[in-house]
Design a protein around this motif. Structure first.
Motif, PDB file in Angstrom:
ATOM      1  N   THR A  52       0.856  -1.173   0.000  1.00 51.43           N
ATOM      2  CA  THR A  52       0.000   0.000   0.000  1.00 51.43           C
ATOM      3  C   THR A  52       0.891   1.220   0.000  1.00 51.43           C
ATOM      4  N   GLU A  53       0.666   2.079  -0.962  1.00 55.00           N
ATOM      5  CA  GLU A  53       1.508   3.261  -1.066  1.00 55.00           C
ATOM      6  C   GLU A  53       0.646   4.461  -1.412  1.00 55.00           C
ATOM      7  N   ALA A  54       0.850   5.556  -0.699  1.00 56.76           N
ATOM      8  CA  ALA A  54       0.141   6.794  -0.974  1.00 56.76           C
ATOM      9  C   ALA A  54       1.162   7.911  -1.089  1.00 56.76           C
ATOM     10  N   GLN A  55       0.953   8.775  -2.058  1.00 54.34           N
ATOM     11  CA  GLN A  55       1.879   9.885  -2.236  1.00 54.34           C
ATOM     12  C   GLN A  55       1.066  11.157  -2.427  1.00 54.34           C
ATOM     13  N   VAL A  56       1.396  12.161  -1.626  1.00 51.13           N
ATOM     14  CA  VAL A  56       0.740  13.450  -1.716  1.00 51.13           C
ATOM     15  C   VAL A  56       1.814  14.497  -1.910  1.00 51.13           C
ATOM     16  N   ILE A  57       1.709  15.251  -2.992  1.00 55.60           N
ATOM     17  CA  ILE A  57       2.659  16.332  -3.256  1.00 55.60           C
ATOM     18  C   ILE A  57       1.873  17.629  -3.257  1.00 55.60           C
ATOM     19  N   LYS A  58       2.269  18.532  -2.383  1.00 60.56           N
ATOM     20  CA  LYS A  58       1.588  19.812  -2.270  1.00 60.56           C
ATOM     21  C   LYS A  58       2.543  20.912  -2.720  1.00 60.56           C
ATOM     22  N   HIS A  81       7.871  28.520  -1.434  1.00 62.04           N
ATOM     23  CA  HIS A  81       9.025  27.935  -2.095  1.00 62.04           C
ATOM     24  C   HIS A  81       9.328  26.540  -1.547  1.00 62.04           C
ATOM     25  N   TRP A  82       8.398  25.969  -0.803  1.00 58.21           N
ATOM     26  CA  TRP A  82       8.545  24.636  -0.226  1.00 58.21           C
ATOM     27  C   TRP A  82       7.874  23.605  -1.128  1.00 58.21           C
ATOM     28  N   LYS A  83       8.508  22.466  -1.308  1.00 56.71           N
ATOM     29  CA  LYS A  83       7.908  21.299  -1.957  1.00 56.71           C
ATOM     30  C   LYS A  83       7.864  20.192  -0.913  1.00 56.71           C
ATOM     31  N   LYS A  84       6.668  19.636  -0.704  1.00 62.27           N
ATOM     32  CA  LYS A  84       6.489  18.619   0.335  1.00 62.27           C
ATOM     33  C   LYS A  84       5.970  17.333  -0.288  1.00 62.27           C
ATOM     34  N   ALA A  85       6.403  16.189   0.257  1.00 65.20           N
ATOM     35  CA  ALA A  85       5.943  14.881  -0.216  1.00 65.20           C
ATOM     36  C   ALA A  85       5.911  13.903   0.951  1.00 65.20           C
ATOM     37  N   PHE A  86       4.948  12.998   0.936  1.00 65.53           N
ATOM     38  CA  PHE A  86       4.807  11.970   1.975  1.00 65.53           C
ATOM     39  C   PHE A  86       4.530  10.636   1.293  1.00 65.53           C
ATOM     40  N   ARG A  87       5.274   9.596   1.691  1.00 63.30           N
ATOM     41  CA  ARG A  87       5.071   8.243   1.182  1.00 63.30           C
ATOM     42  C   ARG A  87       4.968   7.277   2.356  1.00 63.30           C
ATOM     43  N   SER A  88       4.115   6.284   2.202  1.00 64.24           N
ATOM     44  CA  SER A  88       4.013   5.246   3.222  1.00 64.24           C
ATOM     45  C   SER A  88       3.757   3.906   2.534  1.00 64.24           C
ATOM     46  N   GLY A  89       4.157   2.838   3.193  1.00 66.98           N
ATOM     47  CA  GLY A  89       3.946   1.510   2.635  1.00 66.98           C
ATOM     48  C   GLY A  89       3.845   0.461   3.725  1.00 66.98           C
TER      49      GLY A  89
END
Length: 84
Positions: free
Chosen positions: A20-26, A32-40
C-alpha cells in the motif's frame, strides 16, 4: 477439498505481495517549499507442512515504511529535509 486448498494458496500469494503506497505532493505557488509523503506496508506469511523433512517454523510478519520530504528553494538558497 482440492479447490479449497488452491483457493487458500491463491489468497496467501496475493497477500504476500500486497503493498500500500500513498503519495501526496503539495506545491503552493506562493511558497518555495515542496512537500511529499510516502508510506507503505508489506505483509509476509510462510507456512510449512508437518510432513516436510527439513521442517521449519511458520511465521507471519509486517514491514512498514514512512518517508517525508520538505525541500525549500528560492534564488540561490536551497534546503533539503528528509525523514525515513
Amino acid at each position: 477439498m482440492k479447490s479449497k486448498i488452491i483457493f487458500i494458496i491463491i489468497i496467501i500469494s496475493l497477500t504476500a505481495f500486497t503493498v500500500t503506497e500513498a503519495q501526496v505532493i503539495k506545491i503552493d505557488s506562493t511558497s518555495h517549499w515542496k512537500k511529499a509523503f510516502r508510506s507503505g506496508l508489506n505483509i509476509n506469511q510462510s507456512s510449512f507442512s508437518s510432513n516436510w523433512k527439513a521442517g521449519g517454523v511458520n511465521s507471519f510478519g509486517f514491514t512498514g515504511l514512512l518517508n517525508y520530504r520538505a525541500n525549500y528553494k528560492k534564488n540561490k538558497t536551497a534546503w533539503d529535509n528528509q525523514f525515513d
